[in-house]
Design a protein around this motif. Sequence first.
Motif, PDB file in Angstrom:
ATOM      1  N   LEU A 329       0.839  -1.207   0.000  1.00 19.61           N
ATOM      2  CA  LEU A 329       0.000   0.000   0.000  1.00 19.61           C
ATOM      3  C   LEU A 329       0.869   1.250   0.000  1.00 19.61           C
ATOM      4  CD1 LEU A 329      -3.013  -0.705   2.285  1.00 19.61           C
ATOM      5  CD2 LEU A 329      -2.988   1.121   0.600  1.00 19.61           C
ATOM      6  N   ALA A 330       1.928   1.179   0.807  1.00 16.88           N
ATOM      7  CA  ALA A 330       2.843   2.320   0.887  1.00 16.88           C
ATOM      8  C   ALA A 330       3.543   2.521  -0.456  1.00 16.88           C
ATOM      9  CB  ALA A 330       3.865   2.073   1.982  1.00 16.88           C
ATOM     10  N   GLN A 332       2.471   1.574  -3.413  1.00 13.28           N
ATOM     11  CA  GLN A 332       1.472   2.073  -4.359  1.00 13.28           C
ATOM     12  C   GLN A 332       1.264   3.571  -4.151  1.00 13.28           C
ATOM     13  OE1 GLN A 332      -2.068  -0.301  -4.190  1.00 13.28           O
ATOM     14  NE2 GLN A 332      -3.215   1.224  -5.338  1.00 13.28           N
ATOM     15  N   SER A 333       1.180   3.948  -2.913  1.00 15.51           N
ATOM     16  CA  SER A 333       0.986   5.363  -2.610  1.00 15.51           C
ATOM     17  C   SER A 333       2.148   6.175  -3.141  1.00 15.51           C
ATOM     18  CB  SER A 333       0.884   5.581  -1.114  1.00 15.51           C
ATOM     19  OG  SER A 333      -0.091   4.754  -0.595  1.00 15.51           O
ATOM     20  N   GLN A 334       3.359   5.591  -3.032  1.00 16.22           N
ATOM     21  CA  GLN A 334       4.546   6.308  -3.506  1.00 16.22           C
ATOM     22  C   GLN A 334       4.463   6.521  -5.028  1.00 16.22           C
ATOM     23  OE1 GLN A 334       7.941   4.233  -2.149  1.00 16.22           O
ATOM     24  NE2 GLN A 334       8.650   5.958  -0.912  1.00 16.22           N
ATOM     25  N   ASP A 335       4.055   5.409  -5.740  1.00 13.50           N
ATOM     26  CA  ASP A 335       3.903   5.505  -7.205  1.00 13.50           C
ATOM     27  C   ASP A 335       2.899   6.588  -7.553  1.00 13.50           C
ATOM     28  OD1 ASP A 335       5.633   3.482  -7.440  1.00 13.50           O
ATOM     29  OD2 ASP A 335       4.163   1.931  -7.981  1.00 13.50           O
ATOM     30  N   GLU A 336       1.766   6.519  -6.874  1.00  9.12           N
ATOM     31  CA  GLU A 336       0.715   7.502  -7.146  1.00  9.12           C
ATOM     32  C   GLU A 336       1.220   8.904  -6.904  1.00  9.12           C
ATOM     33  OE1 GLU A 336      -3.091   6.599  -5.262  1.00  9.12           O
ATOM     34  OE2 GLU A 336      -2.891   4.584  -6.085  1.00  9.12           O
ATOM     35  N   LEU A 337       2.012   9.017  -5.860  1.00 10.98           N
ATOM     36  CA  LEU A 337       2.557  10.331  -5.508  1.00 10.98           C
ATOM     37  C   LEU A 337       3.454  10.871  -6.616  1.00 10.98           C
ATOM     38  CD1 LEU A 337       3.425  10.471  -1.773  1.00 10.98           C
ATOM     39  CD2 LEU A 337       3.068  12.465  -3.209  1.00 10.98           C
ATOM     40  N   LYS A 341       2.723  14.307  -8.510  1.00  9.14           N
ATOM     41  CA  LYS A 341       3.601  15.452  -8.246  1.00  9.14           C
ATOM     42  C   LYS A 341       3.663  16.439  -9.412  1.00  9.14           C
ATOM     43  CE  LYS A 341       7.094  14.970  -4.840  1.00  9.14           C
ATOM     44  NZ  LYS A 341       8.278  14.180  -4.559  1.00  9.14           N
TER      45      LYS A 341
END
Length: 420
Positions: A329-330, A332-337, A341
């Motif tokens: 999840l973390a 994935q969140s990083q990718d999304e971030l 950006k």
Amino acid sequence: MTKKNNQNLKLPTMNLPWVDSPFFEQIFSQSKLDSETKKLVKQFANEGYVIIDDLGIENIAETTEKIVKNLTPIYGEKGKVASAWIYHDRIQDAWTFNQDVKKIATVPKIINLLKILYQREPIPFQTLNFRFGTQQSTHSDSIHFSSVPARFMCGVWVALEDIDANNGPLHYYPGSHKLPIFDLNDLGITGSYQNKPYDTYHIYQEFLQSLIEQNGLKKVELYLKKGQALIWAANLLHGGSLVLDKDRTRYSQVTHYYFSDSMYYIPLLSDPFLHRVHFKEVRNIITGKIVNHIYNGEKIEVHPEEYEVERLKYQLLQFQSELEKLRPLALQSQDELSVLKPQLQTVQEELEKIRSQMYNYQTELELLKPQKQLVEAELERLRTKLEASQTKSDELEILKYQLQKELEQFSSQIKTATTE
Ligand SMILES: O=C(O)CCC(=O)C(=O)O
Ligand SMILES: [Fe+2]
């Protein structure tokens, strides 16, 4: 278990207190006890409790008063005194520093009666001294302190002052000890390695309420006088009733007893078939010594401290698996971030543009304000002028009308004069 009686009757020897035995009636009919003791035994077997009017302590009133006086200054605190624990309104194991508490916990009259009721050596292992009514929900002590074999445990509750309906009396359900012993596994709960306060305890409490209703069990409140005592069987449902008068104390002492030749554990925190047994370190208040765990006559080495280590290991594993679950999840969140950006940057730039445009409009507006004022003033001036000329033209109209009238009059006069 009275082995002699068993042999006479050719009854199977059972790992059960005789008062809980399915053969109780037969064993009882053969017993050589005096009639008064017989009455107590029968009542204990049938109802799961007996009331003791006289503990056999000389000057019991003085003893109870001394206990109250001695403990009063430390109630309200939290911490350790000698080997006792103070939890605000309850002091656990005050016997370690107070001889009168110990005297009540080990009083021969109770010890002797318990020997008769259980046919094993009684082991007082814990005292609790209360200042107020506990309002503790209905429970069986078997979920907190059990033994193998089961039911070799009981509680003795001594009133250190007079109790009535208003200061939170103890209550119990006569005969409820005959119910099966229920633990968390019976309710589909894996209770081992719980944290205190137990997060699943409320399910057990609600279950017991349904059980009480279903079985039509009757609640009895116990109004003891100072110095009287109640002995209850391990599985008797009991608790603390509501304190109706909050200004009243309810000084009382409970001693919990195990019996010799057993193993001792806490079912609420155990799942034996998962090899998780929270064994108890049992110290006999009479001897001050740690008691052996015994299984069918064989001494068993248990390591109660290992439970805590295992519990912590288990919790660590749980945290780790929780972390493992959170990791993707973390990520994935990083990718999304990283996608979001640059988008965010564009939006910010766009916003900046709009902001500067708005600023320009505002300045223009500011500049136009005095011009608008001038135009308005000019307009006002013209309006007044227009109004003034309007009035003038009205006056002229009237004048014109009057002149016309006069002209008409004048010409008619001339006409008349010329015809004469
Ligand atoms: O004193 C009470 O209100 C309840 C005590 C109790 O349940 C116990 O000590 O086992
Ligand atoms: Fe209890």
